[in-house]
Design a protein around this motif. Structure first.
Motif: not given
Ligand SMILES: Cc1cc2nc3c(=O)[nH]c(=O)nc-3n(C[C@H](O)[C@H](O)[C@H](O)COP(=O)(O)O)c2cc1C
Length: 207
Positions: A14-15, A17, A89, A93, A96, A148-152, A189, A191
Motif C-alpha cells: 500500500r501507499a 503514510r 486517503t 495524504a 504525509l 508512497t509514490l508522490t508527484s506533488y 485495498a 478495487r
Molecule cells: C503516479 C502516481 C502519483 C501519486 N501521487 C501521489 C501524491 O502526490 N501524494 C500522495 O499522497 N499519494 C500519491 N500517490 C499514491 C496514491 O494516492 C495511492 O496509490 C492511492 O491512494 C491508492 O492507495 P494504495 O496504493 O494504498 O492502494 C500517487 C500514486 C501514483 C501511481
C-alpha cells in the motif's frame, strides 16, 4: 515460486503514510538491495536511463519538504472527501504532507533526458522507470519498509533540481518517502474487479 508469499506482497503493498517509523534509521545496504532488484525491471530497448537520488541530508529534506508541503497542501485543499474511503486517503495524504521532512529517506527517481513527442514517445519515456519504481516499493515492503509514490513536488521540479543539483536535462518522475513501517499487517485495498474492466477481442465484450 511461493505463490502465497508472492501474492501477499503484490496484494498488500500500500501507499504508507501514517505508519512510517520516523525515528528508525534506514540503512544504505537495504536501500541498495531494493534498488538492485528495482533495476531488474524492463525498459524499452533495455536502455535503462534511470538514476536514483536518495536524499538523507536534513537540510535538503527540509527544503524539498517545504516545496512538497506547499504544493501538496494546495492540491489537497481543493479535493472533496465524497466518500469515507476518499476521506481516509485525503487525511492520510495530509498527514504525509505534515511530516514529510521527518521521513528519514526521500528517494527521487529520475530519467536521463526530457519528455517530448506523442503518446508513443511518452509511453516509452515514462515506461522506462515506473516498473522499476514499483519493484523498488515491493522490495521495500518485503523488508519491512514502506513508501508512497508522490508527484506533488514535480509542479516545482526546477526548484527541486536546484536543491538537489540535478542537471536541467534530467527529469524527476516523483518522490518516495521511505521508512521502516510501524505495522506490517497491510491489507488488500477495495478495487473494481478486473472482470468489470477487462474486455476480450473488442472494446466492451466481456472476457
Ligand atoms: C503516479 C502516481 C502519483 C501519486 N501521487 C501521489 C501524491 O502526490 N501524494 C500522495 O499522497 N499519494 C500519491 N500517490 C499514491 C496514491 O494516492 C495511492 O496509490 C492511492 O491512494 C491508492 O492507495 P494504495 O496504493 O494504498 O492502494 C500517487 C500514486 C501514483 C501511481
Amino acid at each position: 515460486m511461493d505463490l502465497e508469499v508472492t501474492d501477499h506482497l503484490l496484494g498488500t503493498t500500500r501507499a504508507v503514510r501514517r505508519k512510517l517509523d520516523l525515528d528508525r534509521p534506514v540503512e544504505r545496504e537495504v536501500l541498495l538491495d531494493c534498488l538492485r532488484l528495482a533495476v531488474q525491471a524492463p525498459t524499452a530497448g533495455a536502455t535503462q536511463q534511470w538514476r536514483w537520488l536518495v536524499v538523507r541530508d536534513q537540510e535538503r529534506r527540509n527544503r524539498l519538504g517545504a516545496l512538497f508541503r506547499e504544493v501538496g497542501t494546495a492540491y489537497l485543499d481543493a479535493k472533496v472527501a465524497d466518500s469515507p474511503q476518499r476521506a481516509r486517503t485525503l487525511a492520510s495524504a495530509r498527514h504525509l504532507v505534515d511530516i514529510i521532512e521527518r521521513v528519514p529517506v526521500l528517494v527521487v527517481p529520475c530519467l536521463l533526458g526530457r519528455p517530448h513527442g506523442g503518446n508513443d514517445a511518452l509511453s516509452v519515456f515514462y515506461g522506462g522507470i515506473f516498473p522499476a519504481v514499483w519493484s523498488f516499493q515491493l522490495a521495500l515492503r518485503a523488508r519491512g519498509l514502506g513508501s508512497t509514490l508522490t508527484s506533488y513536488h514535480l509542479e516545482r521540479e526546477a526548484e527541486a533540481a536546484e536543491i538537489l543539483g540535478i542537471p536541467a536535462d534530467v527529469t524527476q518522475v516523483g518522490l518516495l518517502p521511505v521508512a521502516y513501517t510501524t505495522a506490517t499487517d497491510f491489507k488488500p485495498a477495495p478495487r473494481t474487479p478486473p472482470e468489470e474492466l477487462t474486455y476480450q477481442d473488442s472494446w466492451g465484450s466481456p472476457l
